[in-house]
Design a protein around this motif. Structure first.
Motif, short mmCIF file in Angstrom:
data_model
loop_
_atom_site.label_atom_id
_atom_site.label_comp_id
_atom_site.label_asym_id
_atom_site.label_seq_id
_atom_site.Cartn_x
_atom_site.Cartn_y
_atom_site.Cartn_z
N HIS A 102 0.83 -1.19 0.00
CA HIS A 102 0.00 0.00 0.00
C HIS A 102 0.88 1.26 0.00
O HIS A 102 1.88 1.32 0.71
CB HIS A 102 -0.90 -0.02 1.25
CG HIS A 102 -2.01 0.95 1.22
ND1 HIS A 102 -1.83 2.30 1.44
CD2 HIS A 102 -3.35 0.78 0.99
CE1 HIS A 102 -3.00 2.92 1.37
NE2 HIS A 102 -3.94 2.03 1.09
N PRO A 103 0.52 2.27 -0.78
CA PRO A 103 1.38 3.46 -0.90
C PRO A 103 1.56 4.26 0.38
O PRO A 103 2.49 5.07 0.48
CB PRO A 103 0.67 4.30 -1.97
CG PRO A 103 -0.74 3.83 -1.96
CD PRO A 103 -0.67 2.37 -1.65
N GLU A 104 0.70 4.04 1.37
CA GLU A 104 0.86 4.77 2.63
C GLU A 104 1.73 4.03 3.64
O GLU A 104 1.92 4.50 4.76
CB GLU A 104 -0.52 5.07 3.23
CG GLU A 104 -1.33 6.04 2.39
CD GLU A 104 -2.68 6.37 2.99
OE1 GLU A 104 -2.93 5.99 4.17
OE2 GLU A 104 -3.51 6.99 2.30
N VAL A 116 6.42 0.38 -2.37
CA VAL A 116 5.03 0.80 -2.48
C VAL A 116 4.60 0.87 -3.94
O VAL A 116 5.43 0.98 -4.85
CB VAL A 116 4.81 2.17 -1.81
CG1 VAL A 116 5.09 2.09 -0.32
CG2 VAL A 116 5.65 3.25 -2.48
N THR A 142 0.62 1.00 -6.60
CA THR A 142 -0.83 0.95 -6.71
C THR A 142 -1.23 0.12 -7.93
O THR A 142 -0.39 -0.21 -8.77
CB THR A 142 -1.44 2.36 -6.86
OG1 THR A 142 -0.85 3.01 -8.01
CG2 THR A 142 -1.21 3.21 -5.62
N GLY A 174 -4.64 3.84 -9.24
CA GLY A 174 -4.48 4.48 -7.94
C GLY A 174 -5.00 3.74 -6.74
O GLY A 174 -5.02 4.29 -5.62
N ILE A 175 -5.40 2.50 -6.90
CA ILE A 175 -5.92 1.72 -5.77
C ILE A 175 -4.76 1.17 -4.95
O ILE A 175 -3.88 0.49 -5.47
CB ILE A 175 -6.82 0.57 -6.25
CG1 ILE A 175 -8.00 1.12 -7.07
CG2 ILE A 175 -7.32 -0.26 -5.07
CD1 ILE A 175 -8.89 2.09 -6.32
N GLY A 176 -4.78 1.45 -3.65
CA GLY A 176 -3.70 1.01 -2.77
C GLY A 176 -3.88 -0.39 -2.22
O GLY A 176 -2.92 -0.97 -1.69
N ILE A 196 -3.57 -3.52 -2.96
CA ILE A 196 -2.87 -4.16 -4.07
C ILE A 196 -3.51 -5.48 -4.48
O ILE A 196 -3.72 -5.76 -5.66
CB ILE A 196 -1.40 -4.42 -3.69
CG1 ILE A 196 -0.71 -3.10 -3.25
CG2 ILE A 196 -0.66 -5.07 -4.85
CD1 ILE A 196 -0.67 -2.04 -4.30
N THR A 254 -5.23 -0.78 -14.60
CA THR A 254 -3.87 -0.46 -14.16
C THR A 254 -3.14 0.30 -15.27
O THR A 254 -3.15 -0.10 -16.43
CB THR A 254 -3.11 -1.75 -13.80
OG1 THR A 254 -3.86 -2.47 -12.82
CG2 THR A 254 -1.73 -1.43 -13.26
N GLU A 296 1.98 2.51 -13.46
CA GLU A 296 1.82 1.52 -12.38
C GLU A 296 2.48 0.20 -12.77
O GLU A 296 3.16 -0.43 -11.95
CB GLU A 296 0.33 1.30 -12.09
CG GLU A 296 -0.32 2.46 -11.35
CD GLU A 296 -1.82 2.29 -11.18
OE1 GLU A 296 -2.35 2.71 -10.14
OE2 GLU A 296 -2.48 1.75 -12.10
#
Length: 221
Positions: A160-162, A181, A183, A187-189, A191, A208, A212
């Motif tokens: 996840h990007p966070e 990290v 997505t 942009g969906i984190g 995965i 995707t 990405e």
């Protein structure tokens, strides 16, 4: 590593519906032949059309690696027997209140990382049937459903990007592979919702983007 974009019945969240390791790939019974051929070509494992719990959301009802598969308590006996006869490895239906076992276990052939509240219920199953060296519990970016927030195999992992730098370093050491990290599906984190793969290839949801995919390709080589 080959990476291809697909969908399931127009839905880019392919990880909800499919699961794969190097030996077997599970897809919904009504997967069309065109998608089935892409899955077989990219992943190179035996492809089994199946339902789990009578449903097509196969991906969230199974967690596993090349040594074993853990199936949701919702899985029926006939479904269990079909998988057992088709997979050269350990197979178990787990006794747990966490029915979406694919969302609460992140695992490769070396280690497993488990939802903190599911750990006590699942750690013995993970050790016995998935035969990993290490089983730990925790979150990713404060997300307890670690199986949905990341994907890992024996080559690399994407999270996840966070996720923090400290979390990435910890997970890299735990699984013994490079992790970073990224997505999926524009942009969906989460995965795992948009990625299915093994050590031979990866499938991503058809939303995707090129950047990405480039990032995923860089992580997995």
């Amino acid at each position: 590593m080959n990476i291809e974009k697909i969908n399931y019945k127009g839905n880019p969240n392919i990880g909800v519906f499919m699961f794969s390791n190097d030996k077997i790939t599970l897809v919904p019974k009504d997967t069309d032949d065109k998608i089935l051929n892409i899955v077989a070509k990219v992943l190179g494992s035996r492809v089994l059309r199946i339902t789990l719990g009578g449903m097509n959301i196969v991906g969230i009802f199974v967690a596993g690696n090349n040594k074993g598969l853990l199936l949701s308590p919702l899985v029926r006996e006939d479904e269990y027997r079909l998988i057992k006869s088709s997979f050269d490895g350990n197979v178990a239906i787990v006794k747990t209140r966490f029915t979406a076992v694919g969302n609460v276990i992140l695992v490769n052939d070396r280690a497993a990382y488990v939802h903190p509240d599911a750990f006590d219920e699942l750690k013995n199953y993970v050790k016995e049937y998935l035969e990993v060296e290490i089983v730990e519990k925790g979150t990713i970016a404060e997300i307890p459903t670690v199986g949905s927030a990341a994907y890992v195999n024996n080559i690399g992992g994407i999270v996840h990007p966070e996720a923090s730098d400290r979390e990435i370093e910890y997970l890299s050491n735990l699984f013994g592979v490079k992790m970073d990290v990224g997505t999926v599906n524009f942009g969906i984190g989460f995965i795992r919702s948009g990625l299915v793969g093994n050590n031979r290839g990866l499938l991503v949801g058809d939303r995707t983007t090129g950047p990405e995919i480039m990032r995923i390709s860089k992580i997995f080589g």
